[in-house]
Design a protein around this motif. Sequence first.
Motif, PDB file in Angstrom:
ATOM      1  N   GLU A  55       0.715  -1.210  -0.027  1.00 23.79           N
ATOM      2  CA  GLU A  55       0.071  -0.033   0.075  1.00 23.79           C
ATOM      3  C   GLU A  55       0.949   1.132   0.049  1.00 23.79           C
ATOM      4  N   VAL A  57       3.874   1.516  -1.223  1.00 26.10           N
ATOM      5  CA  VAL A  57       4.428   1.678  -2.580  1.00 26.10           C
ATOM      6  C   VAL A  57       3.293   2.282  -3.455  1.00 26.10           C
ATOM      7  N   ARG A  58       2.234   1.252  -3.468  1.00 31.03           N
ATOM      8  CA  ARG A  58       1.292   1.802  -4.727  1.00 31.03           C
ATOM      9  C   ARG A  58       0.606   3.025  -4.486  1.00 31.03           C
ATOM     10  N   ARG A  59       0.073   3.406  -3.236  1.00 25.04           N
ATOM     11  CA  ARG A  59      -0.705   4.488  -2.854  1.00 25.04           C
ATOM     12  C   ARG A  59       0.118   5.854  -2.467  1.00 25.04           C
ATOM     13  N   GLU A  60       0.963   5.616  -1.449  1.00 21.78           N
ATOM     14  CA  GLU A  60       1.543   6.849  -0.903  1.00 21.78           C
ATOM     15  C   GLU A  60       2.815   7.252  -1.887  1.00 21.78           C
ATOM     16  N   TRP A  61       3.641   6.306  -2.498  1.00 24.49           N
ATOM     17  CA  TRP A  61       4.336   6.551  -3.245  1.00 24.49           C
ATOM     18  C   TRP A  61       4.042   6.960  -4.792  1.00 24.49           C
ATOM     19  N   GLY A  62       3.324   5.765  -5.235  1.00 29.21           N
ATOM     20  CA  GLY A  62       2.938   5.686  -6.585  1.00 29.21           C
ATOM     21  C   GLY A  62       1.828   6.813  -6.786  1.00 29.21           C
ATOM     22  N   GLU A  63       0.780   7.161  -5.808  1.00 25.77           N
ATOM     23  CA  GLU A  63      -0.223   7.953  -6.149  1.00 25.77           C
ATOM     24  C   GLU A  63      -0.001   9.412  -5.624  1.00 25.77           C
ATOM     25  N   ARG A  65       2.675  10.404  -4.278  1.00 25.08           N
ATOM     26  CA  ARG A  65       4.151  10.882  -4.274  1.00 25.08           C
ATOM     27  C   ARG A  65       4.339  11.963  -3.502  1.00 25.08           C
ATOM     28  N   SER A  68       2.867  12.642   0.344  1.00 29.36           N
ATOM     29  CA  SER A  68       3.021  11.810   1.111  1.00 29.36           C
ATOM     30  C   SER A  68       4.013  12.281   2.272  1.00 29.36           C
TER      31      SER A  68
END
Length: 400
Positions: A55, A57-63, A65, A68
């Motif tokens: 989560e 990686v996908r949400r906080e980093w991926g979305e 950015r 976060s």
Amino acid sequence: MSEPIAVEPVVEAARLDAADPLAPLRARFVLDDAVYLDGNSLGALPAAVPDRLAEVVRREWGELRIRSWTEAGWWTAPERIGDRIAPLVGAAPGQIVVGDSTSVNVFKALVAAIRLAGEERDEVLVDATTFPTDGYLAASAARMTGRTLRPLPPEAIAAEAGPRTAAALVNHVDYRTGRLNDLPGITAALHAAGALAVWDLCHSAGALPVGLDEHGVDLAVGCTYKYLNGGPGSPAYLYINRAVQGGFDSPLPGWNGHREPFGMRPEFAPAEGALRGRVGTPDILSMLALEAALEVWDGVGIEAVRAKSLALTDFFLRRVAAEVPAGLVESLTPAAHAERGSQVALRCADAGKVMAELIARGVIGDFREPDVLRFGFTPLYTSFTDAYTAARTLGAVLAP
Ligand SMILES: Cc1ncc(COP(=O)(O)O)c(C=O)c1O
Ligand SMILES: Nc1ccccc1C(=O)C[C@H](N)C(=O)O
């Protein structure tokens, strides 16, 4: 009178497991059929970590950015997670920051202690039996600050501390023998001599009560990948007792420890409190894996952990005595509870080969030079049946 009926050891182990209030915690970890007695090197994976990390990686980093850093609480993670570790080592909030390796924190803590002690104190004491990194760093810290380093057995430190002593760096539990050093007594003796106490908690935090505030420890460091199960290379922590925070002058004054990190000032001005122990940008993925790993402690008291740890190591020592023919192994771990951490170290001929054979048979411990078999007992997930199986397998390897 009838003879007491001797209970089969395997039945005794099963009964101890059935009566163990911590037994259900094992389900909070990812484990298999192996008997894992290496949590004093790398703790097992807590089951909540993989999904949380995905989560992040996908949400906080991926979305999210860059957002976060504020919206997902990345920037404040070092002190937030420090406060999560605090009750496990007997510290009130606001005194622990998470980040960097243990080695780096040893350096920060020891140099800061030497600076706090003042110019006239020209010697530094170090536990001569220490895990090597502490000894190397203490030598460098002493050389850099123009002090003399005096390695001593930990039991000699209290008596040897004197008016020249700036600080001592001591291990709470010895990595090789599993000996628990007298943190309250050594700390009090150092203070009576006017010196500071710096403790390495790598092998005690998460396995037994430490009582940092209660015993007035000045500075402490520890890793989080052993009994705190934070994962390979998870960030370490630095405890700065509130009483010495104002005078804590970090030898690594990075921008994260600045009073106003985004002020972009040319001069360093330390943040208030333990935050001044931060250096650079935190290692967010490892740090948030650690935070998720610490959830296994919800509702768990360190006193109960200590009680189980002692019961496990007592039971293992008893079973080793019964399963291994006399003279083949010698316990280096003190029998007295007051002097025992949460591992059992057995001296044994050909220890490297013996451990390889144990591992091949599904009992995972480790070998330490020159002749030591090390078995770590992590009360959150080690069972009495594990201890039974390990002793029995050791007996089978040594006396086929
Ligand atoms: C007592 C002690 N201090 C320090 C370390 C390691 O330091 P680092 O986390 O920097 O590798 C270990 C084990 O790796 C240790 O047992
Ligand atoms: N960090 C490691 C990385 C790789 C292998 C072992 C370690 C250990 O932690 C060893 C441990 N400190 C010990 O008490 O031997």
